[in-house]
Design a protein around this motif. Structure first.
Motif, short mmCIF file in Angstrom:
data_model
loop_
_atom_site.label_atom_id
_atom_site.label_comp_id
_atom_site.label_asym_id
_atom_site.label_seq_id
_atom_site.Cartn_x
_atom_site.Cartn_y
_atom_site.Cartn_z
N ALA A 496 0.83 -1.21 0.00
CA ALA A 496 0.00 0.00 0.00
C ALA A 496 0.86 1.25 0.00
O ALA A 496 0.45 2.29 -0.53
CB ALA A 496 -0.92 -0.01 1.22
N ALA A 497 2.05 1.18 0.56
CA ALA A 497 2.96 2.32 0.59
C ALA A 497 4.39 1.80 0.63
O ALA A 497 4.66 0.67 1.05
CB ALA A 497 2.68 3.20 1.80
N GLU A 509 7.35 8.09 3.25
CA GLU A 509 6.40 7.06 2.86
C GLU A 509 5.63 7.56 1.64
O GLU A 509 5.07 8.66 1.65
CB GLU A 509 5.42 6.77 4.01
N ASP A 511 2.60 6.55 -1.11
CA ASP A 511 1.50 5.61 -1.34
C ASP A 511 1.62 4.99 -2.72
O ASP A 511 2.29 5.52 -3.62
CB ASP A 511 0.14 6.30 -1.17
N LYS A 513 -0.39 4.63 -5.26
CA LYS A 513 -0.88 5.37 -6.42
C LYS A 513 0.15 6.40 -6.88
O LYS A 513 0.44 6.53 -8.09
CB LYS A 513 -2.20 6.06 -6.07
#
Length: 626
Positions: A496-497, A509, A511, A513
């Motif tokens: 996710a990250a 961090e 993400d 996307k």
């Protein structure tokens, strides 16, 4: 000048004073205390012979921590002196200490050689010279410059094998009543050890002069340009730029710039004719025999950046000589314009013995293999064979070279043959393991490494794929296996990250996307299946040789493991289970000590004459585009 034995702390305080007073005292002291009556030789103007392998052993540092001598060598140039701290013979132990101190002073203004030299002072009187005593002895010599360690051992029993291995004869002196006088009868000897743990010179009193020793040290540094990051815990003979401490403001790179690389051409043809301990006879195809002209031409092609699409990239930029003819700086290779290559660059050491080339075994001859990188869009980027040949034809410094080597001009066949001839002579054997197993040198391998070999051929089962014979060892079965590494990479889900480092010590961090907007997706890799289309071949990759494995991190086809320990622990867990997992892969049940022993053994497989190939590579012309 009559002296009485001094406590080690007082002696350590007085030695710097003796050093500064050397001109006054020179008449009654050893030759090392006064100027040479002749000029020291110019560094690099001569060669130092290999006198044998520097033995290993367990010692204690001045804090009482156990260390192995080989861990202290860790790819540096080392001066090892044997002394006892209460010695009162000015032509003995104090002389060695003074000469070491003079070397430190001489190198204060030369950080490059100073950072690659280590001084080791080892006591042969462990009963008196405890770690605390050696710490006090060394207190007067902590003024920066060269790294200097003051060492002892737990007992005479642990010390004796070290003394015997170095031929250091030491005898206690006794009085008429048979009581120990606290003195020793010995011949002063200081050992110069190169970055490959080989003894290159032994100094006695008559030649232990700082000017001579410094010339020898600088000669070795020119001969073996192996950068060291300055950390005692770095892997043995680690090539490339050690990134240890990268996040610290005090971090300094030790990578060599191209214009700082100095080498010496070698007669690679004659070298290839000689038997190499631990290796079988060099296989040479009948239709591409070795000749000096072909090897020299292949060497020139290998280092020529002009043979890539934009004239910026050569074979040697993925197969870096001082990094084991692979690349330690990144998990997978990078081609022209920073284009991503999905697999790790394999070592070219001993590539002549392979019958399957590339990680998936898709080529069977070096002559054909060389064209893969030339034409790959993400490696050297050339659009066609003709494009490469036209480029070579246009370069005036190639004029006549192909005709001399082959009797005809450049062509697809002759370019492949010339490069193959150079790669074929990158032969590396005569490792400490070879000298122990095939040369019958009992002291060439440490006790831990011998235990590791026992595990390698027994409990751990490594030799089932990394084969070892009675007369030689290639450490590969030249076959393909599924260990689960490829499967795990294929099955991993996108996190996710991710934590991304943007500067030393600065990370964020990011993400998934956002990351996807700036990063190219990792391409899939099914290994041998991509060649055969046989489902049973999914995630199979060629067994790499383990020779020089200490030089060729990171490991596996995708560079997923940064250290040998990580590799051993992966196999200890039984690899990564999947439906095609090779039946030879199973949990091993190794203890932490057994893992240590295996790593020690693997570190003993570094070739004894690699420096010749690296130095020759540094002397090769680098073709630069305009």
């Amino acid at each position: 000048m009559n002296l009485v034995p001094l406590p080690c702390r007082l002696l350590a305080c007085l030695l710097p004073a003796l050093l500064s007073a050397a001109p006054v005292l020179a008449g009654g002291l050893a030759p090392g205390y006064r100027n040479l009556p002749f000029s020291a030789p110019e560094p690099g103007s001569y060669e130092l012979p290999v006198l044998g392998t520097a033995a290993d052993g367990v010692v204690l540092d001045s804090d009482g921590r156990p260390l192995r001598l080989h861990a202290l060598y860790d790819g540096r140039i080392v001066l090892l002196g044997f002394i006892y701290s209460t010695c009162d013979d000015v032509n003995g132990c104090p002389l060695a200490t003074v000469v070491f101190q003079k070397l430190r002073n001489a190198l204060k203004s030369e950080p490059e050689p100073a950072g690659r030299l280590r001084l080791l002072t080892l006591s042969f009187d462990p009963e008196h010279d405890t770690p605390e005593a050696m710490r006090r002895y060394g207190e007067g010599f902590r003024d920066g410059g060269v790294d200097w360690h003051f060492l002892t051992t737990r007992s005479e029993a642990e010390l004796q094998p070290i003394l015997e291995a170095y031929g250091q004869s030491v005898q206690k002196e006794y009085d008429a009543a048979g009581r120990s006088t606290g003195k020793y009868s010995h011949l002063l000897r200081v050992f110069l050890i190169d970055g490959q743990k080989r003894i290159r010179n032994v100094y006695t009193v008559s030649v232990l002069h700082p000017d001579l020793v410094l010339a020898d040290v600088k000669t070795l540094l020119q001969e073996v340009p192996v950068p060291v990051g300055g950390q005692a815990a770095s892997p043995p003979l680690r090539a490339g730029d050690d990134k240890t401490g990268y996040a610290s403001p005090a971090y300094e790179t030790h990578a060599l710039a191209l214009d700082a690389r100095r080498g010496r051409p070698a007669d690679l043809f004659q070298r290839a004719q000689r038997p190499v301990l631990g290796l079988p006879k060099l296989p040479v195809p009948a239709d591409d025999p070795l000749t000096p002209a072909k090897i020299a031409l292949g060497r020139k092609l290998f280092y020529d950046r002009r043979l890539s699409l934009n004239q910026t990239f050569s074979c040697a930029m993925c197969h870096i000589p001082e990094q084991g003819f692979t690349s330690q700086e990144q998990a997978t290779a990078t081609g022209i314009e920073g284009r991503t290559v999905r697999r790790n660059a394999p070592t070219l050491y001993n590539v002549a013995y392979l019958t399957k080339l590339f990680h998936d075994g898709r080529e069977s001859s070096l002559e054909n293999q060389v064209w893969g990188p030339f034409l790959a869009a993400n490696e050297m980027g050339n659009p066609s064979v003709g494009f490469v040949l036209d480029r070579i034809e246009s370069l005036p410094d190639y004029r006549g070279l192909f005709e001399q080597a082959f009797g005809r001009g450049p062509g697809m066949e002759t370019v492949g043959q010339a490069l193959a001839c150079y790669e074929r002579v990158l032969v590396s054997g005569d490792s400490p393991f070879d000298r122990w197993r095939y040369g019958h040198e009992s002291g060439a391998l440490s006790e831990a490494a011998r235990k590791g070999f026992e595990l390698f051929t027994g409990k751990a089962g490594c030799a089932a794929c990394h084969t070892v014979g009675d007369r030689h060892a290639l450490f590969t079965d030249d076959a393909l296996h599924n260990t689960g590494v490829g499967y795990r990479a294929s099955m991993d889900k996108t996190p996710a990250a991710r934590r991304v480092q943007v500067a030393p010590g600065v990370s964020f961090e990011v993400d998934a996307k956002t990351f996807a907007q700036v990063a190219e997706p990792v391409p899939g890799d099914l290994g041998r299946y991509e060649i055969t289309q046989n489902p049973a071949d999914r995630w199979k990759y060629r067994t790499p040789t383990l020779r020089n494995v200490a030089l060729t991190a990171p490991y596996m086809h995708n560079g997923v493991f940064a250290s040998l320990r990580e590799v051993v622990e992966f196999y200890n867990r039984g690899g990564e289970p999947n439906e095609n997992l090779d039946p030879l892969i199973r949990p091993l049940g190794l203890s932490a000590q057994e893992v240590d022993a295996l790593v020690e053994f693997l570190s003993s497989l570094t070739g004894g004459d690699n420096q010749t190939l690296v130095s020759d590579a540094f002397a090769a012309p680098v073709g630069n585009g305009r």
